[in-house]
Scaffold this motif. Structure first.
Motif, PDB file in Angstrom:
ATOM      1  N   GLY A  33       0.813  -1.214   0.000  1.00  0.00           N
ATOM      2  CA  GLY A  33       0.000   0.000   0.000  1.00  0.00           C
ATOM      3  C   GLY A  33       0.844   1.260   0.000  1.00  0.00           C
ATOM      4  O   GLY A  33       0.522   2.251  -0.674  1.00  0.00           O
ATOM      5  N   CYS A  36       1.054   4.236  -3.067  1.00  0.00           N
ATOM      6  CA  CYS A  36       0.913   5.676  -2.830  1.00  0.00           C
ATOM      7  C   CYS A  36       2.186   6.429  -3.197  1.00  0.00           C
ATOM      8  O   CYS A  36       2.127   7.523  -3.761  1.00  0.00           O
ATOM      9  CB  CYS A  36       0.511   5.936  -1.385  1.00  0.00           C
ATOM     10  SG  CYS A  36      -1.190   5.413  -1.078  1.00  0.00           S
ATOM     11  N   GLY A  39      -5.383   4.770  -3.890  1.00  0.00           N
ATOM     12  CA  GLY A  39      -4.326   4.912  -2.892  1.00  0.00           C
ATOM     13  C   GLY A  39      -4.863   4.847  -1.476  1.00  0.00           C
ATOM     14  O   GLY A  39      -4.264   4.207  -0.595  1.00  0.00           O
ATOM     15  N   CYS A  64      -5.682   1.297  -0.631  1.00  0.00           N
ATOM     16  CA  CYS A  64      -4.462   0.536  -0.361  1.00  0.00           C
ATOM     17  C   CYS A  64      -3.865   0.864   1.000  1.00  0.00           C
ATOM     18  O   CYS A  64      -3.427  -0.040   1.723  1.00  0.00           O
ATOM     19  CB  CYS A  64      -3.437   0.784  -1.466  1.00  0.00           C
ATOM     20  SG  CYS A  64      -3.940   0.093  -3.036  1.00  0.00           S
ATOM     21  N   LEU A  65      -3.850   2.150   1.372  1.00  0.00           N
ATOM     22  CA  LEU A  65      -3.336   2.515   2.695  1.00  0.00           C
ATOM     23  C   LEU A  65      -4.228   1.983   3.812  1.00  0.00           C
ATOM     24  O   LEU A  65      -3.736   1.643   4.889  1.00  0.00           O
ATOM     25  CB  LEU A  65      -3.185   4.031   2.821  1.00  0.00           C
ATOM     26  CG  LEU A  65      -1.969   4.628   2.135  1.00  0.00           C
ATOM     27  CD1 LEU A  65      -1.926   6.134   2.358  1.00  0.00           C
ATOM     28  CD2 LEU A  65      -0.680   3.984   2.607  1.00  0.00           C
ATOM     29  N   THR A  66      -5.517   1.881   3.549  1.00  0.00           N
ATOM     30  CA  THR A  66      -6.422   1.272   4.527  1.00  0.00           C
ATOM     31  C   THR A  66      -6.040  -0.190   4.733  1.00  0.00           C
ATOM     32  O   THR A  66      -5.958  -0.670   5.867  1.00  0.00           O
ATOM     33  CB  THR A  66      -7.886   1.399   4.067  1.00  0.00           C
ATOM     34  OG1 THR A  66      -8.196   2.791   3.919  1.00  0.00           O
ATOM     35  CG2 THR A  66      -8.833   0.760   5.053  1.00  0.00           C
ATOM     36  N   GLY A  67      -5.762  -0.885   3.633  1.00  0.00           N
ATOM     37  CA  GLY A  67      -5.306  -2.281   3.741  1.00  0.00           C
ATOM     38  C   GLY A  67      -3.994  -2.393   4.489  1.00  0.00           C
ATOM     39  O   GLY A  67      -3.808  -3.288   5.314  1.00  0.00           O
ATOM     40  N   THR A  68      -3.077  -1.474   4.230  1.00  0.00           N
ATOM     41  CA  THR A  68      -1.802  -1.464   4.942  1.00  0.00           C
ATOM     42  C   THR A  68      -2.028  -1.298   6.443  1.00  0.00           C
ATOM     43  O   THR A  68      -1.429  -2.014   7.258  1.00  0.00           O
ATOM     44  CB  THR A  68      -0.903  -0.327   4.415  1.00  0.00           C
ATOM     45  OG1 THR A  68      -0.534  -0.630   3.071  1.00  0.00           O
ATOM     46  CG2 THR A  68       0.340  -0.159   5.258  1.00  0.00           C
TER      47      THR A  68
END
Length: 108
Positions: free
Chosen positions: A65, A69, A91, A94-98
């Motif tokens: 993630g 970004c 993005g 993906c950062l939420t998944g991270t």
């Protein structure tokens, strides 16, 4: 905080190293671009080992993630292409998944 810094540094090192090959093969730059690209890719691999994680696969998954970004930032800052709303939404997803991977409760 050290994990976030390692991820950001790794992402920039990986993108920079890969871009060196892109510049050589796609933009017609000198093959000498490969040397700093290889150093950058080695730095990327080393930085990922600095991440505080109990498993390499989990560290790599969470890194994904951040990489996405950072790639969108590179698109804007280096290539001069402003990310559109779909890039931004992707993005964020993906950062939420991270965050879920890094911060999710783990059994001891």
């Amino acid at each position: 905080m050290p994990t976030i810094l390692a991820y950001v540094g790794a992402a920039l090192a990986e993108i920079g190293g890969c871009f060196a090959f892109w510049a050589w093969l796609r933009l017609g730059k000198s093959p000498w671009w490969i040397a700093p690209g290889m150093v950058s890719l080695a730095l990327f691999a080393w930085l990922l080992t600095r991440v505080d994680s109990d498993a390499a696969g989990r560290a790599y998954a969470a890194y994904g993630g951040v990489y996405i970004c950072a790639s969108l930032f590179w698109l804007w800052a280096v290539e001069g292409v402003r990310p559109d709303r779909w890039d931004t939404i992707g993005g964020i997803v993906c950062l939420t998944g991270t965050a879920i991977i890094l911060l999710g409760p783990r059994s001891a």
